[in-house]
Design a protein around this motif. Structure first.
Motif, PDB file in Angstrom:
ATOM      1  N   MET A   1     -10.202   0.204   8.549  1.00 45.06           N
ATOM      2  CA  MET A   1     -11.474   0.563   9.462  1.00 45.06           C
ATOM      3  C   MET A   1     -12.433  -0.568   9.188  1.00 45.06           C
ATOM      4  N   SER A   2     -13.209  -1.330   9.965  1.00 46.19           N
ATOM      5  CA  SER A   2     -13.970  -2.211   9.519  1.00 46.19           C
ATOM      6  C   SER A   2     -15.332  -1.682   9.734  1.00 46.19           C
ATOM      7  N   THR A   3     -16.426  -2.058   8.903  1.00 44.47           N
ATOM      8  CA  THR A   3     -17.737  -1.340   8.876  1.00 44.47           C
ATOM      9  C   THR A   3     -18.369  -2.445   9.534  1.00 44.47           C
ATOM     10  N   ALA A   4     -19.901  -2.012   9.831  1.00 47.56           N
ATOM     11  CA  ALA A   4     -20.840  -2.681  10.686  1.00 47.56           C
ATOM     12  C   ALA A   4     -21.108  -3.956   9.826  1.00 47.56           C
ATOM     13  N   PRO A   5     -21.309  -3.920   8.440  1.00 47.68           N
ATOM     14  CA  PRO A   5     -21.609  -5.259   7.519  1.00 47.68           C
ATOM     15  C   PRO A   5     -20.553  -6.264   7.701  1.00 47.68           C
ATOM     16  N   ASP A   6     -19.224  -5.589   7.811  1.00 45.08           N
ATOM     17  CA  ASP A   6     -17.943  -6.737   7.881  1.00 45.08           C
ATOM     18  C   ASP A   6     -18.012  -7.250   8.985  1.00 45.08           C
ATOM     19  N   ARG A   7     -18.280  -6.520  10.316  1.00 45.02           N
ATOM     20  CA  ARG A   7     -18.327  -7.346  11.533  1.00 45.02           C
ATOM     21  C   ARG A   7     -19.327  -8.259  11.648  1.00 45.02           C
ATOM     22  N   GLN A   8     -20.582  -8.115  10.822  1.00 45.99           N
ATOM     23  CA  GLN A   8     -21.670  -8.679  11.066  1.00 45.99           C
ATOM     24  C   GLN A   8     -21.307  -9.930  10.104  1.00 45.99           C
ATOM     25  N   ASN A   9     -20.755  -9.850   9.224  1.00 43.47           N
ATOM     26  CA  ASN A   9     -20.281 -11.077   8.189  1.00 43.47           C
ATOM     27  C   ASN A   9     -19.203 -11.928   9.146  1.00 43.47           C
ATOM     28  N   VAL A  10     -18.336 -11.467   9.618  1.00 43.98           N
ATOM     29  CA  VAL A  10     -17.348 -12.156  10.546  1.00 43.98           C
ATOM     30  C   VAL A  10     -18.097 -12.955  11.631  1.00 43.98           C
ATOM     31  N   ALA A  11     -19.045 -12.256  12.382  1.00 43.10           N
ATOM     32  CA  ALA A  11     -20.024 -12.842  13.394  1.00 43.10           C
ATOM     33  C   ALA A  11     -20.630 -13.912  12.928  1.00 43.10           C
ATOM     34  N   GLN A  12     -21.254 -13.741  11.582  1.00 43.28           N
ATOM     35  CA  GLN A  12     -22.093 -14.925  10.996  1.00 43.28           C
ATOM     36  C   GLN A  12     -21.344 -15.964  10.711  1.00 43.28           C
ATOM     37  N   GLY A  13     -20.003 -15.678  10.020  1.00 43.36           N
ATOM     38  CA  GLY A  13     -19.218 -16.879   9.811  1.00 43.36           C
ATOM     39  C   GLY A  13     -18.810 -17.703  11.013  1.00 43.36           C
ATOM     40  N   ALA A  14     -18.601 -16.843  12.001  1.00 46.88           N
ATOM     41  CA  ALA A  14     -18.108 -17.668  13.513  1.00 46.88           C
ATOM     42  C   ALA A  14     -19.244 -18.355  13.946  1.00 46.88           C
ATOM     43  N   ALA A  15     -20.250 -18.001  13.699  1.00 46.02           N
ATOM     44  CA  ALA A  15     -21.721 -18.628  14.430  1.00 46.02           C
ATOM     45  C   ALA A  15     -21.713 -19.906  13.537  1.00 46.02           C
ATOM     46  N   VAL A  16     -21.561 -19.889  12.122  1.00 43.06           N
ATOM     47  CA  VAL A  16     -21.659 -20.947  11.032  1.00 43.06           C
ATOM     48  C   VAL A  16     -20.541 -22.230  11.534  1.00 43.06           C
ATOM     49  N   VAL A  17     -19.548 -21.596  11.998  1.00 43.56           N
ATOM     50  CA  VAL A  17     -18.519 -22.566  12.427  1.00 43.56           C
ATOM     51  C   VAL A  17     -18.572 -23.209  13.787  1.00 43.56           C
ATOM     52  N   THR A  18     -19.233 -22.202  14.501  1.00 41.95           N
ATOM     53  CA  THR A  18     -19.610 -23.001  15.976  1.00 41.95           C
ATOM     54  C   THR A  18     -20.709 -24.133  15.658  1.00 41.95           C
ATOM     55  N   TRP A  19     -21.711 -23.842  14.837  1.00 45.25           N
ATOM     56  CA  TRP A  19     -22.918 -24.887  14.576  1.00 45.25           C
ATOM     57  C   TRP A  19     -22.208 -25.983  14.095  1.00 45.25           C
ATOM     58  N   PHE A  20     -21.257 -25.887  13.227  1.00 43.72           N
ATOM     59  CA  PHE A  20     -20.582 -26.942  12.441  1.00 43.72           C
ATOM     60  C   PHE A  20     -19.785 -27.841  13.531  1.00 43.72           C
ATOM     61  N   LEU A  21     -19.183 -27.223  14.427  1.00 44.59           N
ATOM     62  CA  LEU A  21     -18.303 -27.681  15.421  1.00 44.59           C
ATOM     63  C   LEU A  21     -19.317 -28.717  16.489  1.00 44.59           C
ATOM     64  N   ILE A  22     -20.528 -28.017  16.742  1.00 46.27           N
ATOM     65  CA  ILE A  22     -21.552 -28.554  17.381  1.00 46.27           C
ATOM     66  C   ILE A  22     -22.008 -29.801  16.783  1.00 46.27           C
ATOM     67  N   GLY A  23     -22.237 -29.657  15.732  1.00 47.43           N
ATOM     68  CA  GLY A  23     -22.678 -30.730  15.023  1.00 47.43           C
ATOM     69  C   GLY A  23     -21.714 -32.002  14.821  1.00 47.43           C
ATOM     70  N   LEU A  24     -20.338 -31.744  14.658  1.00 47.45           N
ATOM     71  CA  LEU A  24     -19.434 -32.485  14.669  1.00 47.45           C
ATOM     72  C   LEU A  24     -19.317 -33.221  16.144  1.00 47.45           C
ATOM     73  N   THR A  25     -19.736 -32.316  17.005  1.00 43.79           N
ATOM     74  CA  THR A  25     -19.608 -32.929  18.523  1.00 43.79           C
ATOM     75  C   THR A  25     -20.587 -33.826  18.779  1.00 43.79           C
ATOM     76  N   VAL A  26     -21.725 -33.757  18.222  1.00 47.35           N
ATOM     77  CA  VAL A  26     -22.898 -34.625  18.296  1.00 47.35           C
ATOM     78  C   VAL A  26     -22.662 -36.037  17.706  1.00 47.35           C
ATOM     79  N   SER A  27     -21.972 -35.963  16.599  1.00 46.69           N
ATOM     80  CA  SER A  27     -21.605 -37.204  15.971  1.00 46.69           C
ATOM     81  C   SER A  27     -20.624 -37.917  16.648  1.00 46.69           C
ATOM     82  N   VAL A  28     -19.710 -37.277  17.086  1.00 48.32           N
ATOM     83  CA  VAL A  28     -18.738 -37.872  17.936  1.00 48.32           C
ATOM     84  C   VAL A  28     -19.249 -38.543  19.236  1.00 48.32           C
ATOM     85  N   GLY A  29     -20.255 -37.755  19.678  1.00 52.82           N
ATOM     86  CA  GLY A  29     -21.074 -38.573  20.878  1.00 52.82           C
ATOM     87  C   GLY A  29     -21.629 -39.705  20.416  1.00 52.82           C
TER      88      GLY A  29
END
Length: 187
Positions: A1-29
């Motif tokens: 069973m995952s706890t709320a802090p675990d879910r929050q860490n996963v969500a924060q990790g996903a947000a970091v990956v998304t912002w990294f991908l956005i930055g990579l996309t800006v550089s591709v532009g």
């Protein structure tokens, strides 16, 4: 069973990956802006159709090279025969590079590379676009194109008339970047 802090860490990790991908996309532009500037350099020397031809030859060589490398690395393309084999990509790489060499004779060699620049764009559209969403992807690409274009204009890159960076151009770019942040929204 995952706890709320675990879910929050996963969500924060996903947000970091998304912002990294956005930055990579800006550089591709920004590479798209570079390609347009380089195409302009070829067009000034040879003409628009000729610039497009040189660019397409390099694009085909570049994408065939990517598929050749992935095939040699053990991942066969999910395409029908004969495009599921390394040999066909080796053939196209060689053919397109010879054609590129012949078509770009007399041009500064770096201008012949312009056609390799769409390859990262196409790969980003295929891999990043579906992960971050079409609206965010297109906004980030356009932001990168605009920022890259402003910098290349400022330099007068590849023989173009220089257009100096001023506060209005900077504000325009910032508004577009803010637009990308707003398009992404809260997640």
């Amino acid at each position: 069973m995952s706890t709320a802090p675990d879910r929050q860490n996963v969500a924060q990790g996903a947000a970091v990956v998304t912002w990294f991908l956005i930055g990579l996309t800006v550089s591709v532009g920004a590479t798209s802006a570079l390609q347009i500037a380089m195409l302009g350099g070829i067009a000034r020397e040879r003409g628009g159709f000729e610039a497009t031809w040189v660019s397409m030859l390099a694009s085909l060589a570049g994408m065939a090279g990517v598929l050749l490398a992935t095939t040699l690395a053990g991942r066969e393309p999910l395409l029908s025969r004969p495009f599921d084999r390394a040999g066909i990509y080796g053939f196209f790489v060689a053919l397109m590079l010879v054609a590129l060499f012949l078509a770009s004779r007399g041009l500064p060699p770096y201008l012949a590379l312009t056609g390799f620049l769409p390859v990262p764009y196409l790969l980003a559209a295929s891999f990043i676009g579906p992960r971050i969403g079409l609206g965010v992807f297109l906004g980030a690409i356009i932001a990168g194109q605009l920022i890259g274009g402003i910098m290349l204009d400022h330099l007068g890159a590849f023989g173009a008339a220089p257009r100096r960076v001023d506060s209005v151009r900077i504000i325009g770019a910032l508004v577009l970047v803010i637009g990308v942040v707003l398009i992404r929204g809260r997640r």
